[in-house]
Design an enzyme around this catalytic site. Structure first.
Site, PDB file in Angstrom:
ATOM      1  N   ALA A  71       0.812  -1.213   0.000  1.00  0.00           N
ATOM      2  CA  ALA A  71       0.000   0.000   0.000  1.00  0.00           C
ATOM      3  C   ALA A  71       0.844   1.261   0.000  1.00  0.00           C
ATOM      4  O   ALA A  71       0.424   2.290  -0.529  1.00  0.00           O
ATOM      5  CB  ALA A  71      -0.946  -0.004   1.200  1.00  0.00           C
ATOM      6  N   THR A  72       2.026   1.217   0.593  1.00  0.00           N
ATOM      7  CA  THR A  72       2.895   2.404   0.578  1.00  0.00           C
ATOM      8  C   THR A  72       3.220   2.808  -0.854  1.00  0.00           C
ATOM      9  O   THR A  72       3.108   3.982  -1.225  1.00  0.00           O
ATOM     10  CB  THR A  72       4.186   2.129   1.369  1.00  0.00           C
ATOM     11  OG1 THR A  72       3.873   2.083   2.771  1.00  0.00           O
ATOM     12  CG2 THR A  72       5.224   3.214   1.131  1.00  0.00           C
ATOM     13  N   GLN A 180      -6.413  -0.800   6.290  1.00  0.00           N
ATOM     14  CA  GLN A 180      -6.893  -1.395   7.528  1.00  0.00           C
ATOM     15  C   GLN A 180      -8.332  -1.910   7.425  1.00  0.00           C
ATOM     16  O   GLN A 180      -8.721  -2.794   8.181  1.00  0.00           O
ATOM     17  CB  GLN A 180      -6.797  -0.376   8.669  1.00  0.00           C
ATOM     18  CG  GLN A 180      -5.388   0.063   9.005  1.00  0.00           C
ATOM     19  CD  GLN A 180      -4.510  -1.071   9.513  1.00  0.00           C
ATOM     20  OE1 GLN A 180      -4.994  -2.093   9.990  1.00  0.00           O
ATOM     21  NE2 GLN A 180      -3.198  -0.904   9.396  1.00  0.00           N
ATOM     22  N   SER A 200      -2.975  -3.649   1.169  1.00  0.00           N
ATOM     23  CA  SER A 200      -1.834  -4.562   1.175  1.00  0.00           C
ATOM     24  C   SER A 200      -2.255  -5.983   1.487  1.00  0.00           C
ATOM     25  O   SER A 200      -3.213  -6.222   2.234  1.00  0.00           O
ATOM     26  CB  SER A 200      -0.802  -4.118   2.227  1.00  0.00           C
ATOM     27  OG  SER A 200      -0.045  -3.027   1.778  1.00  0.00           O
ATOM     28  N   HIS A 202      -0.478  -8.234   3.288  1.00  0.00           N
ATOM     29  CA  HIS A 202      -0.116  -8.742   4.619  1.00  0.00           C
ATOM     30  C   HIS A 202      -1.069  -8.302   5.725  1.00  0.00           C
ATOM     31  O   HIS A 202      -1.008  -8.818   6.838  1.00  0.00           O
ATOM     32  CB  HIS A 202       1.325  -8.347   4.976  1.00  0.00           C
ATOM     33  CG  HIS A 202       1.531  -6.897   5.255  1.00  0.00           C
ATOM     34  ND1 HIS A 202       1.914  -6.431   6.495  1.00  0.00           N
ATOM     35  CD2 HIS A 202       1.423  -5.809   4.464  1.00  0.00           C
ATOM     36  CE1 HIS A 202       2.040  -5.118   6.456  1.00  0.00           C
ATOM     37  NE2 HIS A 202       1.744  -4.723   5.228  1.00  0.00           N
ATOM     38  N   CYS A 326       9.691   6.032  16.150  1.00  0.00           N
ATOM     39  CA  CYS A 326      11.075   6.357  16.480  1.00  0.00           C
ATOM     40  C   CYS A 326      11.756   6.959  15.258  1.00  0.00           C
ATOM     41  O   CYS A 326      11.720   6.389  14.178  1.00  0.00           O
ATOM     42  CB  CYS A 326      11.826   5.102  16.917  1.00  0.00           C
ATOM     43  SG  CYS A 326      11.232   4.428  18.477  1.00  0.00           S
TER      44      CYS A 326
END
Length: 386
Positions: A71-72, A180, A200, A202, A326
């Site tokens: 999807a990215t 999602q 996606s 996965h 992060c």
């Protein structure tokens, strides 16, 4: 102690039936799906079947499926591909404040490069798009409106049918990152009038590294490729196809279409039991986002007085996640939760539990027990609320 995986929104486990569908391709198939000889034709036939299966999951035409690495990449293709052909008179992108980074960063990059204007629409305290604010940004200079179907951190659903109506009202295309939502709730591109949809493999118990951008003929005709080469996938995504992964994606889509309705009911009951159990065992537990309009598998919970990273580290072997990201060694509060009006401290106290196909009742009970124990221990150590 058994491991408990409650991070399905990050990546769902591979369904053994999907692996079974992929094995013959991995073990016995050879050839490039673009080749004209019999080996290539066999590969192309497998891709064609998967294309139909993926399209069926979102009620679209198989000719509108463009396979990508996920999807990215699909989101990048949608936004950057549209910007390539945008005119100076219609070069504005409108996104929500809680989009996935692949949408938000692509749009910002285009803006910084001077290739598109950008507006970011806020969300309500409940986490869904503010339609009045969206409408205030819309005009005839808008090329595309990009709003996700469901948020990955909170599970909150957006009013995408209304967004599509507003976007089309000013002649803009509507792009939706449905990563999602697909496979968890019914989604029809036709009924919702979505122009471009990304998701996606996965996230629906398929293989990572495979996804799709599904579009209408008009919308795909507006796109320019982001990856150049041999002109695969309608000339929009060059590169030899990952046939095994695509076959697995098709199998995962077929399973989701057959089983998601029943699965969602079961998973929602487990999600509700998890929330009820944590609230019964602890004080200071709050749900982030509108609980009445969210995915059946997701609960984003704030544990007052408890650092989320410390909690995640102390409930092993239960795997959950925080909304923090992060970057360069610095932990930042979730921008999604901040956009919803939470303070930085509140955002740092929030944890996402996301359940799925292989979650069991026993795992939910173990997660409740481990979380209650860890929260009490952390509060004792830090002097948080009792």
């Amino acid at each position: 102690m058994n491991e408990v995986y409650l991070d399905y929104n990050a990546s769902a486990p591979l369904d053994p039936r999907v692996a079974e569908a992929m094995m013959p391709v991995l073990a016995h198939c050879v050839g490039n799906a673009s080749s004209a000889h019999r080996f290539g034709r066999r590969q192309a036939a497998l891709v064609g079947t998967a294309r139909q299966q993926v399209a069926a999951l979102v009620d679209a035409s198989s000719s509108g499926v463009v396979f990508c690495a996920g999807a990215t990449e699909a989101n990048n293709l949608a936004l950057i591909g549209l910007a390539e052909e945008a005119s100076p008179e219609r070069n504005r992108i409108v996104i929500s404040a809680v989009e996935h980074a692949s949408v938000a960063e692509s749009a910002r990059w285009l803006h910084v490069q001077g290739r598109a204007k950008l507006d970011v629409v806020g969300v309500t305290r409940g986490g869904y798009l503010d339609l009045d604010e969206l409408e205030s940004y819309l005009g005839t200079d808008v090329a595309v409106v990009s709003v996700m179907a469901a948020n990955s951190e909170t599970g909150v659903l957006n009013p995408i049918a209304d967004v599509a109506d507003l976007a089309h009202g000013v002649g803009a295309l509507f792009h939706c990152d449905a990563t999602q939502m697909v496979g968890r709730l019914p989604l029809s591109m036709t009924e919702l009038d979505v122009d471009l949809l990304a998701f996606s493999s996965h996230k629906i118990c398929g293989l990572a590294g495979v996804g799709a951008l599904v579009g209408t003929r008009h919308a795909l005709g507006r796109l320019q490729p982001v990856i150049h080469g041999g002109g695969h996938e309608r000339g929009l995504r060059s590169g030899s196809l990952n046939v095994a992964g695509i076959a697995g994606f098709g199998a995962a889509a077929s399973l989701a279409l057959q089983e998601s309705a029943q699965e969602s009911v079961r998973v929602e009951a487990f999600r509700n039991r998890l929330v009820e159990g944590l609230r019964a065992g602890l004080v200071g537990v709050y749900e982030n986002g509108d609980a009445a309009r969210r995915l059946p598998n997701t609960a984003n919970l704030r544990f007052a007085g408890v650092d989320a990273e410390a909690l995640v580290s102390n409930i092993d072997p239960v795997a959950v996640s925080t909304g923090s990201a992060c970057s360069s060694g610095t932990v930042e509060p979730s921008r999604v939760l901040l956009a919803m009006g939470l303070s930085q401290d509140e955002a740092f106290e929030s944890v996402r539990f996301s359940l799925g196909r292989f979650t069991t009742a026993g795992e939910v009970e173990l997660a409740i027990a481990q979380t209650v124990e860890a929260v009490e221990r952390i509060r004792d150590l830090t002097g948080g609320i009792g």
